[in-house]
Design a protein around this motif. Structure first.
Motif, PDB file in Angstrom:
ATOM      1  N   ARG A 165      13.483   7.956   7.963  1.00  0.00           N
ATOM      2  CA  ARG A 165      12.803   7.020   7.074  1.00  0.00           C
ATOM      3  C   ARG A 165      11.756   7.724   6.230  1.00  0.00           C
ATOM      4  O   ARG A 165      11.192   8.753   6.624  1.00  0.00           O
ATOM      5  CB  ARG A 165      12.186   5.858   7.842  1.00  0.00           C
ATOM      6  N   THR A 166      11.536   7.158   5.055  1.00  0.00           N
ATOM      7  CA  THR A 166      10.603   7.699   4.077  1.00  0.00           C
ATOM      8  C   THR A 166       9.710   6.570   3.597  1.00  0.00           C
ATOM      9  O   THR A 166      10.205   5.478   3.296  1.00  0.00           O
ATOM     10  CB  THR A 166      11.375   8.282   2.863  1.00  0.00           C
ATOM     11  N   THR A 167       8.407   6.797   3.512  1.00  0.00           N
ATOM     12  CA  THR A 167       7.530   5.749   2.987  1.00  0.00           C
ATOM     13  C   THR A 167       7.764   5.597   1.486  1.00  0.00           C
ATOM     14  O   THR A 167       8.198   6.537   0.806  1.00  0.00           O
ATOM     15  CB  THR A 167       6.043   6.054   3.224  1.00  0.00           C
ATOM     16  N   LEU A 168       7.473   4.418   0.975  1.00  0.00           N
ATOM     17  CA  LEU A 168       7.624   4.183  -0.460  1.00  0.00           C
ATOM     18  C   LEU A 168       6.742   5.136  -1.250  1.00  0.00           C
ATOM     19  O   LEU A 168       7.116   5.615  -2.322  1.00  0.00           O
ATOM     20  CB  LEU A 168       7.285   2.721  -0.790  1.00  0.00           C
ATOM     21  N   GLN A 169       5.559   5.411  -0.726  1.00  0.00           N
ATOM     22  CA  GLN A 169       4.656   6.330  -1.415  1.00  0.00           C
ATOM     23  C   GLN A 169       5.253   7.733  -1.499  1.00  0.00           C
ATOM     24  O   GLN A 169       5.248   8.363  -2.558  1.00  0.00           O
ATOM     25  CB  GLN A 169       3.312   6.382  -0.683  1.00  0.00           C
ATOM     26  N   ASP A 203       0.801  -1.231   0.000  1.00  0.00           N
ATOM     27  CA  ASP A 203       0.000   0.000   0.000  1.00  0.00           C
ATOM     28  C   ASP A 203       0.832   1.278   0.000  1.00  0.00           C
ATOM     29  O   ASP A 203       0.282   2.385   0.071  1.00  0.00           O
ATOM     30  CB  ASP A 203      -0.963   0.005   1.193  1.00  0.00           C
ATOM     31  N   GLY A 204       2.145   1.125  -0.054  1.00  0.00           N
ATOM     32  CA  GLY A 204       3.010   2.303  -0.105  1.00  0.00           C
ATOM     33  C   GLY A 204       3.408   2.839   1.250  1.00  0.00           C
ATOM     34  O   GLY A 204       4.151   3.822   1.338  1.00  0.00           O
ATOM     35  N   GLN A 205       2.925   2.217   2.330  1.00  0.00           N
ATOM     36  CA  GLN A 205       3.222   2.726   3.670  1.00  0.00           C
ATOM     37  C   GLN A 205       4.444   2.064   4.311  1.00  0.00           C
ATOM     38  O   GLN A 205       4.862   2.471   5.390  1.00  0.00           O
ATOM     39  CB  GLN A 205       1.996   2.568   4.568  1.00  0.00           C
ATOM     40  N   PHE A 206       4.987   1.032   3.656  1.00  0.00           N
ATOM     41  CA  PHE A 206       6.283   0.524   4.112  1.00  0.00           C
ATOM     42  C   PHE A 206       7.289   1.667   4.020  1.00  0.00           C
ATOM     43  O   PHE A 206       7.209   2.505   3.121  1.00  0.00           O
ATOM     44  CB  PHE A 206       6.747  -0.635   3.226  1.00  0.00           C
ATOM     45  N   SER A 207       8.242   1.697   4.948  1.00  0.00           N
ATOM     46  CA  SER A 207       9.198   2.806   4.957  1.00  0.00           C
ATOM     47  C   SER A 207      10.632   2.285   4.977  1.00  0.00           C
ATOM     48  O   SER A 207      10.904   1.182   5.451  1.00  0.00           O
ATOM     49  CB  SER A 207       8.959   3.717   6.165  1.00  0.00           C
ATOM     50  N   ARG A 208      11.535   3.106   4.445  1.00  0.00           N
ATOM     51  CA  ARG A 208      12.939   2.731   4.349  1.00  0.00           C
ATOM     52  C   ARG A 208      13.837   3.907   4.732  1.00  0.00           C
ATOM     53  O   ARG A 208      13.489   5.065   4.518  1.00  0.00           O
ATOM     54  CB  ARG A 208      13.277   2.300   2.908  1.00  0.00           C
ATOM     55  N   LEU A 217      10.090  11.539  -6.161  1.00  0.00           N
ATOM     56  CA  LEU A 217      10.819  11.174  -7.372  1.00  0.00           C
ATOM     57  C   LEU A 217      10.114  11.716  -8.606  1.00  0.00           C
ATOM     58  O   LEU A 217      10.751  12.285  -9.506  1.00  0.00           O
ATOM     59  CB  LEU A 217      10.936   9.652  -7.452  1.00  0.00           C
ATOM     60  N   ARG A 218       8.815  11.565  -8.664  1.00  0.00           N
ATOM     61  CA  ARG A 218       8.039  12.057  -9.805  1.00  0.00           C
ATOM     62  C   ARG A 218       8.153  13.578  -9.918  1.00  0.00           C
ATOM     63  O   ARG A 218       8.296  14.132 -11.019  1.00  0.00           O
ATOM     64  CB  ARG A 218       6.571  11.635  -9.662  1.00  0.00           C
ATOM     65  N   THR A 219       8.118  14.259  -8.773  1.00  0.00           N
ATOM     66  CA  THR A 219       8.239  15.721  -8.766  1.00  0.00           C
ATOM     67  C   THR A 219       9.580  16.171  -9.336  1.00  0.00           C
ATOM     68  O   THR A 219       9.652  17.085 -10.172  1.00  0.00           O
ATOM     69  CB  THR A 219       8.075  16.260  -7.333  1.00  0.00           C
TER      70      THR A 219
END
Length: 331
Positions: free
Chosen positions: A253-257, A213-218, A263-265
């Motif tokens: 940490r940053t979520t994948l979302q 769901d994009g809420q995993f973070s790294r 990145l898109r920005t």
């Protein structure tokens, strides 16, 4: 600048993403550099700029071959061991080869370094060692059970390094890398890391797929912070700073979302069409840990580590590099 020309460093996996950045840095610092690589995952183009440098030597060979390891360490003061088969999915698909390279190859390099009297053996460890431990932030002394064959191999590396320190008196330092990204990281291939893979897809006007769901973070860590940690590990003279492991990360940490949207920005500054590309969500990936965040207190205290690039700063640098080096993908 200090004269380092009489100090020779062996960088295994030196044609890879992290290895080639280390070759670049230590050559600019005046060291003699030996690169050992079998080009299984590394690229000749990564080291092409160094081939004319008289202080650079390339040995094409495999760390699974003991004789190659013995040849590579001749006259070497320090080893920066980066050679490995990365990727959790790759290790799940083919655990035997991952073990042969990451464990048997690692042991070959340890034995060769011991026998050659190498001063210090600094090696790439992994945040995957934390396994199923849910504690955040991750501190070096608290780990869980490994969640993949890859994680097992990297933990075994730490165990072997510890034994070689206590049994043979070798100086070893392990650097647990957390989601390293930046220039020269390969965007292609079945096991491409998430950031370069998404960069290529956006540049190709394709939708990236987030696992889950994009809420995993790294704790995404820019390559220059990793280079700094390797330099500090190699150069430290503090007895209490060796024969241990360090988190090598930014400490946030940053979520994948959030990563994908940022990145898109950044890419849209080069190509406005990218701003309109939708993100797709897929099933979670086997063996993935939900969250990753490093404590960098130990590295700050014992090595004087001060990361220079935040995630956002590093991502902006990485995007600029990819835009200039992947022209064939521009629309």
């Amino acid at each position: 600048m200090q004269d380092n020309s009489n100090i020779k460093i062996l960088i295994t996996g030196g044609a890879g993403f992290i290895g080639s950045n280390l070759c670049d840095y230590f050559l600019t610092q005046g060291y003699a550099v030996v690169c050992l690589d079998n080009f299984a995952t590394g690229f000749r183009k990564n080291i092409t700029p160094f081939l004319e440098n008289p202080r650079f030597e390339l040995i094409e060979g495999d760390i699974r071959d003991k004789a190659t390891c013995e040849r590579a360490v001749q006259g070497v003061t320090y080893v920066l061991h980066q050679a490995a088969l990365g990727s959790v999915p790759r290790s799940i698909q083919d655990p035997v080869t991952s073990n042969e390279v990451n464990v048997s190859g690692f042991l070959n390099m340890l034995v060769a370094s011991r026998d050659a009297g190498v001063k210090r053996f600094v090696y790439a460890a992994s945040s995957s060692t934390y396994g199923d431990s849910e504690a955040l932030p991750k501190v070096e002394e608290v780990i869980g059970k490994p969640l993949s064959p890859y994680a097992i191999t990297k933990y075994v590396n730490e165990l072997y390094a510890g034994i070689f320190s206590t049994t043979y008196g070798m100086e070893t330092i392990g650097l647990r890398y957390f989601n390293v990204f930046g220039r020269r990281q390969d965007p292609a291939g079945a096991y491409a890391a998430v950031i370069p893979k998404f960069v290529m897809q956006f540049m190709n006007h394709e939708s990236p797929v987030i696992n889950g769901d994009g809420q995993f973070s790294r704790d995404f860590t820019y390559i220059d912070n990793v280079v700094q940690m390797n330099a500090l590990a190699l150069q430290t003279t503090r007895p209490e700073a060796v024969n241990t492991v360090y988190n090598t990360a930014y400490g946030d940490r940053t979520t994948l979302q959030d990563m994908v949207y940022l990145l898109r920005t950044y890419l849209a500054e080069y190509d406005p069409v990218i701003a309109q590309i939708p993100v797709v969500y897929g099933p979670p990936r086997a063996g993935d840990i939900p969250h990753s965040l490093a404590s960098i207190e130990k590295a700050q205290r014992l090595l004087g580590y001060q990361p220079q690039f935040s995630f956002a700063q590093g991502l902006k640098e990485a995007v600029a590099w990819y835009w200039n080096h992947l022209p064939q993908l521009k629309k």
